[in-house]
Design an enzyme around this catalytic site. Structure first.
Site, PDB file in Angstrom:
ATOM      1  N   ASP A  34      -5.237 121.868  -2.705  1.00 39.35           N
ATOM      2  CA  ASP A  34      -4.176 121.700  -3.706  1.00 39.35           C
ATOM      3  C   ASP A  34      -4.423 122.604  -4.916  1.00 39.35           C
ATOM      4  OD1 ASP A  34      -3.446 118.128  -3.352  1.00 39.35           O
ATOM      5  OD2 ASP A  34      -3.057 119.857  -2.079  1.00 39.35           O
ATOM      6  N   GLN A  35      -5.684 122.706  -5.314  1.00 36.46           N
ATOM      7  CA  GLN A  35      -6.027 123.489  -6.504  1.00 36.46           C
ATOM      8  C   GLN A  35      -5.734 124.970  -6.277  1.00 36.46           C
ATOM      9  OE1 GLN A  35      -9.909 122.582  -7.930  1.00 36.46           O
ATOM     10  NE2 GLN A  35      -9.733 123.789  -9.776  1.00 36.46           N
ATOM     11  N   PHE A  37      -3.621 126.197  -4.145  1.00 35.26           N
ATOM     12  CA  PHE A  37      -2.159 126.337  -4.069  1.00 35.26           C
ATOM     13  C   PHE A  37      -1.559 126.419  -5.466  1.00 35.26           C
ATOM     14  CE2 PHE A  37       1.884 125.856  -1.879  1.00 35.26           C
ATOM     15  CZ  PHE A  37       2.699 125.344  -2.884  1.00 35.26           C
ATOM     16  N   LEU A  84       6.026 116.868  -9.476  1.00 31.82           N
ATOM     17  CA  LEU A  84       5.504 116.837 -10.844  1.00 31.82           C
ATOM     18  C   LEU A  84       4.689 118.086 -11.130  1.00 31.82           C
ATOM     19  CD1 LEU A  84       4.232 113.142 -11.048  1.00 31.82           C
ATOM     20  CD2 LEU A  84       6.373 114.063 -11.936  1.00 31.82           C
ATOM     21  N   LYS A 115      -2.432 108.502  -8.549  1.00 32.78           N
ATOM     22  CA  LYS A 115      -1.630 109.443  -7.761  1.00 32.78           C
ATOM     23  C   LYS A 115      -2.093 109.360  -6.307  1.00 32.78           C
ATOM     24  CE  LYS A 115      -0.045 114.225  -7.594  1.00 32.78           C
ATOM     25  NZ  LYS A 115      -0.257 114.375  -6.139  1.00 32.78           N
ATOM     26  N   ASP A 117      -2.464 109.845  -2.336  1.00 37.24           N
ATOM     27  CA  ASP A 117      -2.433 111.024  -1.469  1.00 37.24           C
ATOM     28  C   ASP A 117      -1.772 110.628  -0.159  1.00 37.24           C
ATOM     29  OD1 ASP A 117      -2.807 113.604  -0.751  1.00 37.24           O
ATOM     30  OD2 ASP A 117      -4.926 113.415  -0.252  1.00 37.24           O
ATOM     31  N   ARG A 136      10.880 113.070   1.415  1.00 31.09           N
ATOM     32  CA  ARG A 136      11.263 113.965   0.320  1.00 31.09           C
ATOM     33  C   ARG A 136      11.902 115.251   0.831  1.00 31.09           C
ATOM     34  NH1 ARG A 136       7.183 116.213  -4.283  1.00 31.09           N
ATOM     35  NH2 ARG A 136       6.271 117.270  -2.496  1.00 31.09           N
ATOM     36  N   CYS A 409     -27.570 117.771  28.432  1.00 34.13           N
ATOM     37  CA  CYS A 409     -27.863 117.927  29.868  1.00 34.13           C
ATOM     38  C   CYS A 409     -28.182 119.361  30.262  1.00 34.13           C
ATOM     39  CB  CYS A 409     -26.708 117.396  30.714  1.00 34.13           C
ATOM     40  SG  CYS A 409     -25.211 118.420  30.636  1.00 34.13           S
ATOM     41  N   CYS A 424     -18.692 120.585  27.624  1.00 27.05           N
ATOM     42  CA  CYS A 424     -19.671 120.494  28.701  1.00 27.05           C
ATOM     43  C   CYS A 424     -18.913 120.033  29.945  1.00 27.05           C
ATOM     44  CB  CYS A 424     -20.770 119.492  28.346  1.00 27.05           C
ATOM     45  SG  CYS A 424     -21.846 119.107  29.741  1.00 27.05           S
ATOM     46  N   CYS A 430     -23.729 114.249  32.590  1.00 28.06           N
ATOM     47  CA  CYS A 430     -24.126 114.359  31.184  1.00 28.06           C
ATOM     48  C   CYS A 430     -24.171 112.956  30.574  1.00 28.06           C
ATOM     49  CB  CYS A 430     -23.112 115.231  30.440  1.00 28.06           C
ATOM     50  SG  CYS A 430     -23.531 115.549  28.716  1.00 28.06           S
TER      51      CYS A 430
END
Length: 671
Positions: A34-35, A37, A84, A115, A117, A136, A409, A424, A430
């Site tokens: 986000d930062q 962006f 916002l 806020k 997320d 939205r 294995c 694998c 295995c």
């Protein structure tokens, strides 16, 4: 910067931001923080301000972000769902406060909220009844996801009688709790499916699923935080929040009324550390001017309200040493690299490990063993390495070389074209794959065998009692040996034997899911079982036959074909059949209501307005018609709904098979 250079930079930034918007809002798979962006968006906005001639009406600075998906009906918002403005420092908040004071004076309050997320949602009510849920989208129009929203228990479908308007909207955020995310993501990993990066992506991806029955299986939650009506009965935002709570709406308890910016800053400081104690993710704090009258006076920019702003916390980050890279093997054979770190305190917990996802991520980070790395814990549940401090890299360090052989294995790992993970292929030899398969088989969503748990399965494997899932049905031969085991008394043995016997009654779709075929999760298993009816029909299905099934793509089809070519898998199925497990659907007998469709065959595909596919199928059979498993020249009618698969449509058209609508089918029955 010259005008030409600015033009090139604006075009580059706009293209990048549009793609990131698409990744975030539509694909729910962000590829940037986000930062980062926000920094790019601010750079673009500054260039557009400096060179007004470069401002495009479709610029990301002029839009909220997001696109409209094609799967849902598009609905125009009565009130735009604006985003916002964001900030990451206190000075921006102080500047915001000064702007408010200049515009309306000092006599005002703030409401501060967490806020969340998650995914923004708008709910419309008429006469106390939920009539519409809309995402939205691009801020002006969104996707109608009403049926999916109705699966969220926190959201009321009908309000009790109260003093609310005849029509109103209430907006909020759909999210997923961390524990639910971890559990569901682990299930996806166990099924060989792509995992989600964080709860926000999982919640967003869930809300946009086409099948609301699948949405209902995923525990989503919701907080609501803004009220809209043509004639607002409230004077303040705070008053509206307190009142809608009494109407039955979920409102977050961690909300405060502040008389000045200093109180806001104290709230922000408190939740910078307290947020890690929450059961859900937040990425910041939102502050809003409390008075609706003052909000109206302050107004809006093209993109956001002038009376609100969000403060985003920087992701918790630390610097530590990458001591080594280990590897985990899942039940489907997927090998996941894990970074072993020098312990470091991060977001209130000591971190010793971090996810590295796959070989591509190791290459992207250019990791060396012994590197000083940056570890971050933001919206991710598991910490991740975000970069390397190259200034601290010494000449003696060597690059991390991805494992070429299975760490458990020794089998040489394979990587299929188009897939990020190494696997694998030794699924029959295995240890973690063998144990994981049996643990999956006994699980609640598969065979649901009471009296057996993951630790017991691991113990039985180590002692040689279990090597295949079919061995579960031979455990009765080892009763005397089982009695000698610690903490495994007579009662435990009785419960286990009874649980194994009951599992023989589980339906075909549960058995198919329990086999643990890569990419065949619970939903896919159910669709395959209902389509093919028997394991034999599925076993002999061609690639074309498989992709004609709803939601079955190339990758699943290829995995199924590959599974049924392995002799050991076929041997296991035969043993399970002899043990008495269900490998065919028990068809329900439909009471015949008429012979109007006698001698006619049908296939149903797509999404319908009035009836589900199962209801249409039942109507056809109740009136003498027959449902076929695949399109061929023998088919009489294809009943087509919205979003039907293009492969089915194309094949039907080539064979000149009549394609009819839901209404036409009903007309044939009623007429």
């Amino acid at each position: 910067m010259t005008f030409t250079e600015a033009k090139e930079r604006v075009e580059t930034l706009a293209a990048e931001l549009k793609q990131h918007n698409y990744n975030y809002y539509v694909l729910a798979q962000p590829t940037i923080s986000d930062q980062d962006f926000d920094y790019k968006l601010k750079e673009l906005a500054a260039l557009e301000k400096q060179y007004p001639g470069l401002l495009d009406p479709n610029s990301p600075t002029q839009k909220v972000g997001g696109e409209i998906t094609k799967e849902f009906q598009t609905v125009k918002h009565q009130w735009p769902m604006l985003s916002l403005g964001n900030t990451y420092n206190e000075q921006d908040l102080l500047d915001f406060d000064q702007r408010i004071q200049k515009a309306i004076g000092s006599n005002f309050e703030y409401v501060v909220e967490l806020k969340f997320d998650g995914l923004s949602i708008s709910l419309s009510y008429e006469d106390g009844k939920l009539v519409r849920g809309v995402t939205r989208g691009d801020g002006t129009k969104g996707d109608e996801v009403t049926n999916n929203i109705k699966t969220i228990h926190a959201i009321p479908h009908h309000l009790k009688p109260g003093n609310y308007p005849a029509e109103f909207e209430i907006r909020g955020e759909v999210f997923m709790h961390k524990k639910a995310f971890e559990r569901l993501n682990q299930e996806r990993l166990d099924n060989g499916e792509v995992t989600y990066a964080n709860p926000r992506n999982f919640a967003s991806g869930t809300v946009k699923l086409q099948d609301s029955a699948e949405v209902a299986k995923r525990p989503l939650d919701c907080f609501l935080y803004f009220f809209y009506a043509h004639k607002n009965q409230f004077k303040t935002h705070w008053e509206s929040l307190q009142t809608v709570k009494t109407w039955g709406f979920p409102v977050c308890e961690h909300t405060a009324l502040c008389s000045n910016i200093q109180e806001v800053l104290i709230f922000i400081k408190t939740w910078e550390t307290e947020r890690f104690k929450l059961s859900y993710d937040i990425d910041g704090i939102v502050l809003k001017v409390n008075s609706f009258e003052q909000q109206e006076e302050l107004g809006f920019t093209a993109k956001s309200p002038r009376w609100a702003i969000s403060y985003k916390y920087k992701a918790a980050s630390a610097e530590t040493i990458l001591e080594s890279v280990g590897y985990q093997v899942g039940r489907t054979g997927a090998v996941t690299p894990v970074a072993h770190l020098k312990p470091v305190l991060l977001a209130g917990t000591t971190v010793k490990r971090a996810t590295l996802h796959n070989a591509n991520e190791i290459a992207r980070l250019d990791l060396y063993e012994g590197d000083t790395v940056f570890v971050e814990k933001g919206g991710e549940i598991i910490p991740k390495i975000t970069g390397v401090n190259l200034d601290k890299r010494t000449p003696d360090l060597k690059p991390v070389e991805y494992a070429s052989n299975c760490p458990r294995c020794g089998t040489e790992l394979v990587r299929k074209e188009g897939e990020a993970a190494y696997y694998c292929p030794n699924d029959e030899g295995c240890p973690p794959q063998i144990v994981g398969k049996i643990q999956h088989f006994i699980g609640r969503k598969a065979m649901n065998i009471d009296g057996l748990g993951d630790e017991t399965i691991e113990n039985f494997y180590k002692r040689g009692f279990l090597h295949h899932i079919s061995d579960l049905y031979e455990l009765h031969q080892h009763i005397d040996e089982l009695r000698t085991l610690e903490r495994f008394g007579e009662k435990s043995i009785t419960n286990m034997v009874r649980g194994i016997e009951r599992s023989k009654e589980m339906p075909f779709e549960k058995v198919l899911f329990g086999l643990g075929i890569r990419f065949v999760g619970e939903t896919v298993a159910r669709k395959l079982a209902r389509y093919f009816k028997t394991i034999e029909a599925l076993q002999h299905a061609s690639f074309t036959d498989l992709i004609l099934v709803d939601e079955i793509g190339d990758r699943i089809a290829e995995s199924l074909i590959e599974y049924f070519t392995v002799p050991q898998h076929l041997e296991q199925i035969e043993k399970l059949k002899k043990a008495g497990l269900q490998f065919a659907i028990k068809e329900e007998v439909n009471e015949l209501q008429s012979e109007k469709l006698a001698g006619k065959s049908f296939i149903i595909s797509g999404v319908f307005e009035k009836f589900s596919r199962e209801e249409l199928k039942q109507k056809i059979e109740q009136n003498g018609g027959k449902i076929l498993g695949s399109i061929s020249a023998k088919l009489d009618y294809l009943v087509a709904g919205e979003n039907m698969g293009p492969a089915k449509l194309e094949k039907a058209q080539k064979l000149n098979i009549p394609i009819i609508s839901e209404q036409e089918l009903v007309g044939m029955i009623e007429g």
